[in-house]
Design a protein around this motif. Structure first.
Motif, PDB file in Angstrom:
ATOM      1  N   ALA A 297     -15.462  10.261  -7.374  1.00 27.86           N
ATOM      2  CA  ALA A 297     -15.966  11.387  -8.165  1.00 27.86           C
ATOM      3  C   ALA A 297     -16.196  10.968  -9.614  1.00 27.86           C
ATOM      4  CB  ALA A 297     -14.981  12.555  -8.092  1.00 27.86           C
ATOM      5  N   ARG A 298     -15.291  10.138 -10.149  1.00 27.18           N
ATOM      6  CA  ARG A 298     -15.478   9.662 -11.527  1.00 27.18           C
ATOM      7  C   ARG A 298     -16.727   8.781 -11.630  1.00 27.18           C
ATOM      8  NH1 ARG A 298      -9.821   9.307 -11.180  1.00 27.18           N
ATOM      9  NH2 ARG A 298      -9.895   7.089 -10.623  1.00 27.18           N
ATOM     10  N   ARG A 299     -16.970   7.965 -10.619  1.00 23.73           N
ATOM     11  CA  ARG A 299     -18.161   7.121 -10.621  1.00 23.73           C
ATOM     12  C   ARG A 299     -19.422   7.975 -10.580  1.00 23.73           C
ATOM     13  NH1 ARG A 299     -16.836   1.934  -6.698  1.00 23.73           N
ATOM     14  NH2 ARG A 299     -14.805   1.443  -7.602  1.00 23.73           N
ATOM     15  N   LEU A 300     -19.386   9.018  -9.750  1.00 24.87           N
ATOM     16  CA  LEU A 300     -20.535   9.915  -9.661  1.00 24.87           C
ATOM     17  C   LEU A 300     -20.768  10.610 -10.990  1.00 24.87           C
ATOM     18  CD1 LEU A 300     -22.735  11.213  -7.952  1.00 24.87           C
ATOM     19  CD2 LEU A 300     -21.075  12.922  -7.209  1.00 24.87           C
ATOM     20  N   SER A 301     -19.689  10.982 -11.670  1.00 15.75           N
ATOM     21  CA  SER A 301     -19.802  11.618 -12.984  1.00 15.75           C
ATOM     22  C   SER A 301     -20.550  10.723 -13.963  1.00 15.75           C
ATOM     23  CB  SER A 301     -18.407  11.948 -13.523  1.00 15.75           C
ATOM     24  OG  SER A 301     -18.470  12.437 -14.840  1.00 15.75           O
ATOM     25  N   VAL A 302     -20.236   9.434 -13.941  1.00 20.28           N
ATOM     26  CA  VAL A 302     -20.914   8.483 -14.826  1.00 20.28           C
ATOM     27  C   VAL A 302     -22.381   8.341 -14.427  1.00 20.28           C
ATOM     28  CG1 VAL A 302     -21.027   6.065 -15.551  1.00 20.28           C
ATOM     29  CG2 VAL A 302     -18.814   7.218 -15.349  1.00 20.28           C
TER      30      VAL A 302
ATOM     31  N   VAL B 162       0.839  -1.203   0.000  1.00 19.82           N
ATOM     32  CA  VAL B 162       0.000   0.000   0.000  1.00 19.82           C
ATOM     33  C   VAL B 162       0.871   1.248   0.000  1.00 19.82           C
ATOM     34  CG1 VAL B 162      -1.844   1.260   1.164  1.00 19.82           C
ATOM     35  CG2 VAL B 162      -1.822  -1.240   1.241  1.00 19.82           C
ATOM     36  N   TYR B 163       1.905   1.254   0.843  1.00 25.24           N
ATOM     37  CA  TYR B 163       2.811   2.404   0.886  1.00 25.24           C
ATOM     38  C   TYR B 163       3.585   2.553  -0.427  1.00 25.24           C
ATOM     39  CZ  TYR B 163       2.238   3.711   5.777  1.00 25.24           C
ATOM     40  OH  TYR B 163       1.737   4.176   6.970  1.00 25.24           O
ATOM     41  N   HIS B 164       3.880   1.425  -1.062  1.00 26.99           N
ATOM     42  CA  HIS B 164       4.605   1.463  -2.331  1.00 26.99           C
ATOM     43  C   HIS B 164       3.801   2.209  -3.394  1.00 26.99           C
ATOM     44  CE1 HIS B 164       6.965   0.220  -5.798  1.00 26.99           C
ATOM     45  NE2 HIS B 164       5.856  -0.262  -6.351  1.00 26.99           N
ATOM     46  N   TYR B 165       2.502   1.982  -3.416  1.00 22.94           N
ATOM     47  CA  TYR B 165       1.664   2.593  -4.447  1.00 22.94           C
ATOM     48  C   TYR B 165       1.180   3.992  -4.084  1.00 22.94           C
ATOM     49  CZ  TYR B 165       1.416  -1.567  -7.362  1.00 22.94           C
ATOM     50  OH  TYR B 165       1.744  -2.603  -8.207  1.00 22.94           O
ATOM     51  N   PHE B 166       1.035   4.278  -2.793  1.00 19.51           N
ATOM     52  CA  PHE B 166       0.401   5.545  -2.415  1.00 19.51           C
ATOM     53  C   PHE B 166       1.215   6.429  -1.478  1.00 19.51           C
ATOM     54  CE2 PHE B 166      -3.028   2.655  -3.602  1.00 19.51           C
ATOM     55  CZ  PHE B 166      -3.645   3.410  -4.582  1.00 19.51           C
ATOM     56  N   GLY B 167       2.217   5.907  -0.838  1.00 17.75           N
ATOM     57  CA  GLY B 167       3.056   6.741   0.006  1.00 17.75           C
ATOM     58  C   GLY B 167       2.494   7.010   1.390  1.00 17.75           C
ATOM     59  N   GLY B 168       1.193   7.124   1.514  1.00 13.16           N
ATOM     60  CA  GLY B 168       0.570   7.384   2.810  1.00 13.16           C
ATOM     61  C   GLY B 168      -0.932   7.433   2.680  1.00 13.16           C
ATOM     62  N   LYS B 169      -1.617   7.622   3.812  1.00 17.46           N
ATOM     63  CA  LYS B 169      -3.077   7.554   3.804  1.00 17.46           C
ATOM     64  C   LYS B 169      -3.710   8.726   3.062  1.00 17.46           C
ATOM     65  CE  LYS B 169      -6.085   8.168   7.269  1.00 17.46           C
ATOM     66  NZ  LYS B 169      -6.831   7.944   8.527  1.00 17.46           N
ATOM     67  N   GLN B 170      -3.112   9.914   3.163  1.00 21.50           N
ATOM     68  CA  GLN B 170      -3.687  11.070   2.488  1.00 21.50           C
ATOM     69  C   GLN B 170      -3.697  10.871   0.975  1.00 21.50           C
ATOM     70  OE1 GLN B 170      -5.382  13.427   3.542  1.00 21.50           O
ATOM     71  NE2 GLN B 170      -5.314  15.114   2.098  1.00 21.50           N
ATOM     72  N   GLU B 171      -2.603  10.343   0.430  1.00 19.45           N
ATOM     73  CA  GLU B 171      -2.541  10.099  -1.004  1.00 19.45           C
ATOM     74  C   GLU B 171      -3.551   9.025  -1.416  1.00 19.45           C
ATOM     75  OE1 GLU B 171       0.635   8.576  -4.408  1.00 19.45           O
ATOM     76  OE2 GLU B 171       1.380   9.294  -2.475  1.00 19.45           O
ATOM     77  N   LEU B 172      -3.700   8.002  -0.577  1.00 21.31           N
ATOM     78  CA  LEU B 172      -4.678   6.948  -0.847  1.00 21.31           C
ATOM     79  C   LEU B 172      -6.090   7.504  -0.779  1.00 21.31           C
ATOM     80  CD1 LEU B 172      -5.525   4.005  -1.276  1.00 21.31           C
ATOM     81  CD2 LEU B 172      -5.234   3.640   1.183  1.00 21.31           C
ATOM     82  N   TYR B 173      -6.354   8.375   0.204  1.00 13.24           N
ATOM     83  CA  TYR B 173      -7.679   8.990   0.343  1.00 13.24           C
ATOM     84  C   TYR B 173      -8.017   9.831  -0.890  1.00 13.24           C
ATOM     85  CZ  TYR B 173     -11.481  11.864   2.163  1.00 13.24           C
ATOM     86  OH  TYR B 173     -12.677  12.504   2.320  1.00 13.24           O
ATOM     87  N   LEU B 174      -7.045  10.594  -1.363  1.00 11.29           N
ATOM     88  CA  LEU B 174      -7.271  11.425  -2.549  1.00 11.29           C
ATOM     89  C   LEU B 174      -7.559  10.554  -3.775  1.00 11.29           C
ATOM     90  CD1 LEU B 174      -4.484  14.118  -2.078  1.00 11.29           C
ATOM     91  CD2 LEU B 174      -6.957  14.498  -1.971  1.00 11.29           C
ATOM     92  N   ALA B 175      -6.822   9.460  -3.904  1.00  7.97           N
ATOM     93  CA  ALA B 175      -7.041   8.551  -5.035  1.00  7.97           C
ATOM     94  C   ALA B 175      -8.429   7.926  -4.963  1.00  7.97           C
ATOM     95  CB  ALA B 175      -5.977   7.462  -5.049  1.00  7.97           C
ATOM     96  N   ALA B 176      -8.841   7.518  -3.755  1.00 14.18           N
ATOM     97  CA  ALA B 176     -10.170   6.920  -3.583  1.00 14.18           C
ATOM     98  C   ALA B 176     -11.257   7.954  -3.851  1.00 14.18           C
ATOM     99  CB  ALA B 176     -10.303   6.353  -2.170  1.00 14.18           C
ATOM    100  N   LEU B 177     -11.038   9.177  -3.387  1.00 14.84           N
ATOM    101  CA  LEU B 177     -12.013  10.250  -3.590  1.00 14.84           C
ATOM    102  C   LEU B 177     -12.151  10.584  -5.073  1.00 14.84           C
ATOM    103  CD1 LEU B 177     -13.865  12.184  -2.077  1.00 14.84           C
ATOM    104  CD2 LEU B 177     -11.954  13.790  -1.914  1.00 14.84           C
ATOM    105  N   SER B 178     -11.035  10.632  -5.780  1.00 10.37           N
ATOM    106  CA  SER B 178     -11.071  10.900  -7.222  1.00 10.37           C
ATOM    107  C   SER B 178     -11.809   9.790  -7.957  1.00 10.37           C
ATOM    108  CB  SER B 178      -9.647  11.030  -7.770  1.00 10.37           C
ATOM    109  OG  SER B 178      -8.986  12.140  -7.210  1.00 10.37           O
ATOM    110  N   SER B 179     -11.589   8.555  -7.530  1.00  9.55           N
ATOM    111  CA  SER B 179     -12.289   7.418  -8.139  1.00  9.55           C
ATOM    112  C   SER B 179     -13.780   7.527  -7.899  1.00  9.55           C
ATOM    113  CB  SER B 179     -11.743   6.112  -7.559  1.00  9.55           C
ATOM    114  OG  SER B 179     -12.450   5.000  -8.076  1.00  9.55           O
TER     115      SER B 179
END
Length: 230
Positions: free
Chosen positions: A83-88, A64-81
């Protein structure tokens, strides 16, 4: 028997490792985001740890740390995902009367709200941190998307200031209503959605008293609602 059981367990573990190795970089990243989304949908972000995500994804903490570096980066990635679902989900319906199309979009929005209750509440009531930073930018992008979707639904490309302010005010009403409903759930969701559509009509009519362009839009929509062929 014990030896045989250990061998079977080792075989399953090795098979699982081989399967995981076959995943591409993007697939592994998406797998971790999916696990994070599941957790953020049921628990506030501050209550979710990297270890929780690793366990949910069947991965190691180090991965998990390898791909995201930390929880904030993971949270932003999940939030962006999300948002894209909501857009659809909010892709404007192309058929039906204006209010029917609005009802469909509102129902899809509340589907999303209900499916991501904890994360939605945490986000709009402050989120984990820096609402003025990247998290705030994602939220504002979603709001701009909603505004564009509504304008598309009513057939308006460039809203007047009065119409823009009125629509953004109604969107704030929807967000507040969604938060209140998630907290209390003392009204049927369908009734709440109907109330919000009625408030949209009243707000649009009131705005028309201050802006001839909005008044023309309200009259056009009223005619379309009364047209039996639509």
């Amino acid at each position: 028997m014990a030896e045989h059981a250990v061998t079977d367990a080792e075989t399953r573990t090795e098979r699982s490792r081989r399967s995981r190795r076959r995943l591409s970089v993007d697939e592994r990243r998406d797998e971790l985001i999916e696990a994070a989304l599941g957790l953020f949908s049921t628990r506030p972000p501050e209550d979710v740890s990297i270890d929780d995500v690793a366990v949910a994804a069947g991965a190691s903490r180090a991965l998990v740390y390898h791909y995201f570096g930390g929880k904030q980066e993971l949270y932003l990635a999940a939030l962006s995902s999300a948002a894209r679902r909501l857009s659809v989900l909010l892709e404007p319906p192309t058929e039906g009367k204006p209010l029917d199309r609005l009802r469909i979009s509102l129902r899809r929005y509340f589907d999303f709200v209900e499916d991501h209750a904890a994360g939605y509440t945490a986000l709009l009531r402050g989120g984990p941190a820096d609402r003025s930073g990247e998290v705030g930018e994602i939220v504002e992008n979603v709001r701009r998307l909603l505004l564009d979707r509504i304008l598309h639904t009513v057939g308006v490309e460039a809203p007047s200031p009065v119409l823009r302010i009125s629509l953004r005010s109604w969107m704030a009403v929807v967000e507040t209503a969604a938060l209140d409903w998630l907290e209390h759930r003392d009204i049927e969701r369908a009734d709440l959605e109907g109330l919000l559509v009625d408030q949209w009509v009243v707000m649009l009519r009131a705005a028309g008293r201050h802006d001839p362009v909005t008044a023309e839009l309200f009259d056009r929509m009223s005619q379309e609602e009364l047209d039996p062929d639509r």
